[in-house]
Design an enzyme around this catalytic site. Structure first.
Site, mmCIF file in Angstrom:
data_model
loop_
_atom_site.group_PDB
_atom_site.id
_atom_site.type_symbol
_atom_site.label_atom_id
_atom_site.label_comp_id
_atom_site.label_asym_id
_atom_site.label_seq_id
_atom_site.Cartn_x
_atom_site.Cartn_y
_atom_site.Cartn_z
ATOM 1 N N GLY A 151 7.858 51.224 -21.435
ATOM 2 C CA GLY A 151 8.791 49.811 -22.100
ATOM 3 C C GLY A 151 9.922 50.376 -21.656
ATOM 4 C CG ASP B 40 10.115 49.078 -25.259
ATOM 5 O OD1 ASP B 40 10.220 49.905 -26.330
ATOM 6 O OD2 ASP B 40 9.467 48.710 -24.680
ATOM 7 C CG ASP C 231 8.115 45.894 -34.179
ATOM 8 O OD1 ASP C 231 8.643 45.530 -34.633
ATOM 9 O OD2 ASP C 231 7.188 45.889 -34.274
ATOM 10 C CE LYS D 252 10.535 42.045 -32.126
ATOM 11 N NZ LYS D 252 8.566 42.186 -31.716
ATOM 12 C CG PHE E 230 4.681 39.683 -28.339
ATOM 13 C CD1 PHE E 230 4.238 41.411 -29.018
ATOM 14 C CD2 PHE E 230 4.374 39.798 -27.312
ATOM 15 C CE1 PHE E 230 4.627 42.354 -28.360
ATOM 16 C CE2 PHE E 230 3.930 40.374 -26.770
ATOM 17 C CZ PHE E 230 3.943 42.170 -26.845
ATOM 18 C CG ASP F 246 3.507 45.820 -22.173
ATOM 19 O OD1 ASP F 246 3.585 46.109 -22.569
ATOM 20 O OD2 ASP F 246 1.814 46.095 -22.599
ATOM 21 N NE ARG G 152 4.900 48.076 -18.923
ATOM 22 C CZ ARG G 152 4.336 48.516 -19.881
ATOM 23 N NH1 ARG G 152 5.462 48.181 -20.774
ATOM 24 N NH2 ARG G 152 3.613 48.844 -21.099
HETATM 25 P P1 5GP Z 1 7.311 50.586 -33.249
HETATM 26 O O1 5GP Z 1 7.021 52.254 -33.501
HETATM 27 O O2 5GP Z 1 9.008 50.959 -33.614
HETATM 28 O O3 5GP Z 1 6.370 49.669 -34.079
HETATM 29 O O4 5GP Z 1 6.789 50.395 -31.785
HETATM 30 C C1 5GP Z 1 8.161 50.292 -31.180
HETATM 31 C C2 5GP Z 1 7.120 50.071 -30.065
HETATM 32 O O5 5GP Z 1 6.261 48.612 -29.582
HETATM 33 C C3 5GP Z 1 7.639 49.981 -28.781
HETATM 34 O O6 5GP Z 1 8.350 50.866 -27.694
HETATM 35 C C4 5GP Z 1 7.009 48.164 -28.062
HETATM 36 O O7 5GP Z 1 6.051 49.282 -26.441
HETATM 37 C C5 5GP Z 1 6.619 47.916 -28.665
HETATM 38 N N1 5GP Z 1 6.708 46.593 -29.192
HETATM 39 C C6 5GP Z 1 7.353 46.090 -30.209
HETATM 40 N N2 5GP Z 1 7.489 44.607 -30.762
HETATM 41 C C7 5GP Z 1 7.982 44.174 -29.220
HETATM 42 C C8 5GP Z 1 7.662 43.450 -28.981
HETATM 43 O O8 5GP Z 1 8.243 41.789 -29.640
HETATM 44 N N3 5GP Z 1 7.515 42.812 -27.581
HETATM 45 C C9 5GP Z 1 6.139 43.867 -26.719
HETATM 46 N N4 5GP Z 1 6.296 44.216 -25.776
HETATM 47 N N5 5GP Z 1 6.341 45.036 -27.440
HETATM 48 C C10 5GP Z 1 6.651 46.001 -28.534
HETATM 49 MG MG MG Z 2 7.087 50.827 -26.224
#
Ligand code: 5GP
Ligand code: MG
Length: 194
Positions: free
Chosen positions: A60, A116, A119, A147, A168, A175, A181
């Site tokens: 990402g 990227d 979350d 987010k 999302f 992706d 991407r």
């Molecule tokens: P976390 O561990 O913070 O929950 O997730 C981080 C990863 O989840 C990011 O690197 C990304 O790959 C994926 N991710 C989280 N939210 C989104 C989103 O809205 N769209 C996409 N495509 N990937 C997301």
């Molecule tokens: Mg990622």
């Protein structure tokens, strides 16, 4: 390649199906460029001329990293780690899978961890722990998107491009099932209005 004398393949217009049907643009390429420029400025101000080790979270972080690193003018080392938390067509995080190559030299380094999007925070929290355990001198985080409403672990990025609601998003490295991407903009696939 076309052999000499052979007619060139007909040129067709580039396919316009990279952007998913029903998606809406959240940030244009132009807005992203401006955010990347601002982030580069903030990062330069924070580190001065100190050497930096940029650790890119694949896949990402790929597009964002390529643009950001070319705007940083301090001595820069680059490494990559692998992380995946979304599987198949799911748009909710599943099990977290991370890989930090043993050859990635982090001891005594100022590490800037780049992804990227922030979350739930689980991916970057795990990676931060792992990088610290490898003896880094400092670890900071830069993400293009944040987010905050989805956070499951207490974690903040040091540098953030855009804060978004719980939608999302795909494009500019993000992706949907390994697709999209390559979109130059960031689009939302439904959810509340940004
Ligand atoms: P976390 O561990 O913070 O929950 O997730 C981080 C990863 O989840 C990011 O690197 C990304 O790959 C994926 N991710 C989280 N939210 C989104 C989103 O809205 N769209 C996409 N495509 N990937 C997301
Ligand atoms: Mg990622």
């Amino acid at each position: 390649m076309t052999a000499p004398g052979e007619p060139a393949p007909a040129r067709t217009a580039a396919p316009r199906d990279a952007r998913p049907a029903g998606s809406r643009v959240l940030f244009t390429g132009e807005q992203i460029r401006a955010a990347v420029e601002r982030l580069a400025h903030e990062i330069r101000a924070a580190y001065g001329g100190e050497e930096l080790t940029l650790v890119i979270v694949l896949h990402g972080g790929l597009v964002f990293a390529a643009d950001l690193m070319r705007r940083l003018d301090m001595p820069l080392r680059v490494g990559v780690v692998l992380a995946s938390s979304y599987r198949g067509t799911a748009t909710r995080p599943g099990d977290l899978d991370i890989h930090v190559p043993p050859s990635l030299d982090l001891a005594g380094r100022h590490v800037l961890l780049l992804d990227d999007i922030l979350d739930t925070g689980r991916t970057l929290a795990r990676l931060t722990d792992e990088i610290r355990a490898r003896g880094s001198r400092s670890v900071r985080i830069v993400t293009l998107l944040d987010k905050p409403g989805r956070r499951a672990v207490p974690l903040q990025a040091d540098f953030t491009g855009f804060t978004i609601p719980d939608v999302f998003v795909v494009g500019y490295g993000l992706d949907w099932n390994e697709r999209c991407r390559n979109l130059p903009e960031i689009v939302a696939l439904g959810g509340p209005e940004a």
